[in-house]
Scaffold this active site. Sequence first.
Site, mmCIF file in Angstrom:
data_model
loop_
_atom_site.group_PDB
_atom_site.id
_atom_site.type_symbol
_atom_site.label_atom_id
_atom_site.label_comp_id
_atom_site.label_asym_id
_atom_site.label_seq_id
_atom_site.Cartn_x
_atom_site.Cartn_y
_atom_site.Cartn_z
ATOM 1 C CB SER A 92 3.848 4.767 6.362
ATOM 2 O OG SER A 92 4.828 4.004 6.993
ATOM 3 C CG HIS A 201 6.226 5.360 11.164
ATOM 4 N ND1 HIS A 201 6.941 5.315 10.259
ATOM 5 C CD2 HIS A 201 5.058 4.697 10.600
ATOM 6 C CE1 HIS A 201 6.559 4.800 9.107
ATOM 7 N NE2 HIS A 201 5.363 4.483 9.549
#
Length: 415
Positions: A92, A201
């Site tokens: 990430s 996400h």
Amino acid sequence: MKDLVIVFPGQGSQFAGMGRKWFDEHESVRERFAQASDIVGYSLADLCFTAPPAEVTRTRYAQVSLLVLSYSMYEVMTAGRKVPVSYLTGHSLGEITALLAAGALTFEDAVRLVKVRGEAMEGCAAESGTGMIAAVRMPVADVEKCVEDFNAAGHDVQVANYNGELQTVLSGTLDDLKGITAHLEDRGGRAVKLNVAGAFHSTFMAGALPEYTKALNEVTIAEPAVPVYSNVTGEAYESAEAIREALAVQLTSPVRWSDIVASLVDRKAAVWIEVGPKQVLKKMLTGAVGSGEVYSLDEEPDRVGAVLDHLVELRKREPGVVGLCLGAAAATRNRNFDADEYHNGVVLSYRKLQELSKLDQESLSDQQKQAALDLLLTIMRTKRVPEAEQRERIESILRRTREAGLRTIAGALAT
């Protein structure tokens, strides 16, 4: 030579007091903290070392502090060593740190970008009433089937992170996450609530995109000097523009961490080092990389140092670009029997390669390495080596020497 992968953690690795040892012991870390503090407008040292724990975990602060700490730790680790890094990636947010380490972003631009990213994501999450859970002890395919069945009743739970075969992170509204938790547990799984501010996400982050995309368009992105693997595709980036596009997509699409790991395992990556606070990624990687060695710089700096010194020594014993070009030039079959062409294109080019081989190979510039590859191409073309073999020879040299910054030489074969 053992291929080395450097991985950087994302949000979730932060904790109050993180990096204090690195800050106290290394001036370069203190300088990066000060530089970043000037950019973001508050003291990162105060945030990490004296602020209440709840402040450090806020998305807008956690992301910037993780980027700065992880990258400054990377600089300490590589200082005084020509570390033979084969691949870089991150989970990430950690992907941006990897791009910074690969030279695709400047430090200033990376800090500005992550500041906007964290603030936009926190603002979006505050309005959504969403969160995340980790589904564990259940294969990915079974989790996906549970999500599909649950959503068929009008819910909206989305896969956010494919972390491993038995760990899948889900995003959704708080009510839907309670519902999918019961659904998973009824089918033998287990769900763990994550201490995050929102449904990262997933499409629930769409509100953060306009501000973040604007910031992305304002920074300069270069081609990485070392291959960097994308959370969106699970594969290495092929261009600077692909990086810009994927970083925006990453906010609303799942992190394909298990795909990244599988791709690198297929490439025989042998040593993995997590660079950042704690060892969240080390725990995820252990057991997932087969016989690969996994280390945490924060938890075992002396051991990591010894491993890196060993890899540096191994690298010194390997032939470099020029040596491999000489070998390839001698090994390719000649199909050109014009004496003048052979002399000018093969003999003279080979002599120039020999002259390059007399130089200190550790000190060769990119231009000199590029010249060696150009000479090899001249030799192979003069010998009328088939283009497919030319391409394979060049690409093999670039793979073996991990000279990703020179890989565009292969493009010359298409002209």
